[in-house]
Scaffold this motif. Structure first.
Motif, PDB file in Angstrom:
ATOM      1  N   UNK A  59       1.043  11.239  -9.810  1.00  0.00           N
ATOM      2  CA  UNK A  59      -0.314  11.790  -9.731  1.00  0.00           C
ATOM      3  C   UNK A  59      -1.360  10.879 -10.368  1.00  0.00           C
ATOM      4  N   UNK A  60      -1.005   9.645 -10.648  1.00  0.00           N
ATOM      5  CA  UNK A  60      -1.957   8.673 -11.194  1.00  0.00           C
ATOM      6  C   UNK A  60      -1.330   7.288 -11.109  1.00  0.00           C
ATOM      7  N   UNK A  61      -2.157   6.289 -11.381  1.00  0.00           N
ATOM      8  CA  UNK A  61      -1.650   4.926 -11.460  1.00  0.00           C
ATOM      9  C   UNK A  61      -1.324   4.673 -12.924  1.00  0.00           C
ATOM     10  N   UNK A  62      -0.102   4.254 -13.194  1.00  0.00           N
ATOM     11  CA  UNK A  62       0.266   3.978 -14.578  1.00  0.00           C
ATOM     12  C   UNK A  62       0.694   2.521 -14.720  1.00  0.00           C
ATOM     13  N   UNK A  63       1.244   2.185 -15.861  1.00  0.00           N
ATOM     14  CA  UNK A  63       1.598   0.796 -16.138  1.00  0.00           C
ATOM     15  C   UNK A  63       2.728   0.259 -15.264  1.00  0.00           C
ATOM     16  N   UNK A  64       3.430   1.102 -14.548  1.00  0.00           N
ATOM     17  CA  UNK A  64       4.487   0.644 -13.642  1.00  0.00           C
ATOM     18  C   UNK A  64       3.991   0.485 -12.206  1.00  0.00           C
ATOM     19  N   UNK A  65       2.714   0.547 -11.995  1.00  0.00           N
ATOM     20  CA  UNK A  65       2.158   0.422 -10.648  1.00  0.00           C
ATOM     21  C   UNK A  65       2.555  -0.876  -9.973  1.00  0.00           C
ATOM     22  N   UNK A  66       2.584  -1.966 -10.726  1.00  0.00           N
ATOM     23  CA  UNK A  66       2.964  -3.263 -10.162  1.00  0.00           C
ATOM     24  C   UNK A  66       4.375  -3.229  -9.602  1.00  0.00           C
ATOM     25  N   UNK A  67       5.278  -2.432 -10.229  1.00  0.00           N
ATOM     26  CA  UNK A  67       6.662  -2.360  -9.756  1.00  0.00           C
ATOM     27  C   UNK A  67       6.730  -1.742  -8.366  1.00  0.00           C
ATOM     28  N   UNK A  83       0.833  -1.215   0.000  1.00  0.00           N
ATOM     29  CA  UNK A  83       0.000   0.000   0.000  1.00  0.00           C
ATOM     30  C   UNK A  83       0.864   1.260   0.000  1.00  0.00           C
ATOM     31  N   UNK A  84       1.944   1.245   0.750  1.00  0.00           N
ATOM     32  CA  UNK A  84       2.840   2.403   0.770  1.00  0.00           C
ATOM     33  C   UNK A  84       3.488   2.579  -0.597  1.00  0.00           C
ATOM     34  N   UNK A  85       3.872   1.473  -1.237  1.00  0.00           N
ATOM     35  CA  UNK A  85       4.430   1.553  -2.586  1.00  0.00           C
ATOM     36  C   UNK A  85       3.436   2.130  -3.574  1.00  0.00           C
ATOM     37  N   UNK A  86       2.188   1.688  -3.489  1.00  0.00           N
ATOM     38  CA  UNK A  86       1.146   2.209  -4.372  1.00  0.00           C
ATOM     39  C   UNK A  86       0.888   3.689  -4.110  1.00  0.00           C
TER      40      UNK A  86
END
Length: 143
Positions: free
Chosen positions: A106-114, A95-98
């Protein structure tokens, strides 16, 4: 908190930050190696050394800054309530990483999993260093 608790939790947090840094750096080195393999003239080993010498301190700085306040809140909560669960620290790290990614981009992008993966590994490392002893100083001795 006692001095021992502060030292333990600080070591755990720094260990978690270093773990998250290593996960992110390894991903970027993998991408750099893939890009090098697709080039006509491959990159030299010095390019990778340079990427490590510049990347690690820069990533570590951002990881420490972005995770500081949420980590303090999580550590305080775990110490106060004597939460020693591995699952708690891994999920809190994710959660802290997210949240760090949200603050950074300022948004969730395709590197969110990282960022979630790096946070989960950071939470795991925190638990190994400090989390499994959370609240140990506040417990009453059993008679």
């Amino acid at each position: 908190m006692a001095c021992e608790t502060c030292a333990r939790t600080t070591r755990g947090w720094l260990g978690g930050c270093l773990t998250a840094t290593a996960v992110i750096q390894l991903f970027f080195l993998f991408i750099l190696a893939l890009a090098s393999a697709n080039r006509v003239t491959p990159m030299s080993p010095w390019d990778f050394v340079f990427a490590i010498l510049i990347g690690v301190p820069l990533i570590l700085f951002f990881v420490c800054v972005l995770s500081g306040i949420p980590s303090i809140a999580t550590i305080w909560l775990s110490e106060r309530l004597c939460i020693r669960s591995l699952v708690f620290f891994v999920l809190a790290g994710g959660l802290i990483g997210s949240a760090s990614q949200m603050v950074l981009y300022r948004s969730v992008n395709e590197l969110g999993w990282l960022y979630v993966t790096a946070g989960c590994f950071a939470g795991l490392n925190y638990w190994c260093i400090a989390g499994r002893y959370a609240g140990a100083e506040t417990e009453q001795p059993k008679s």
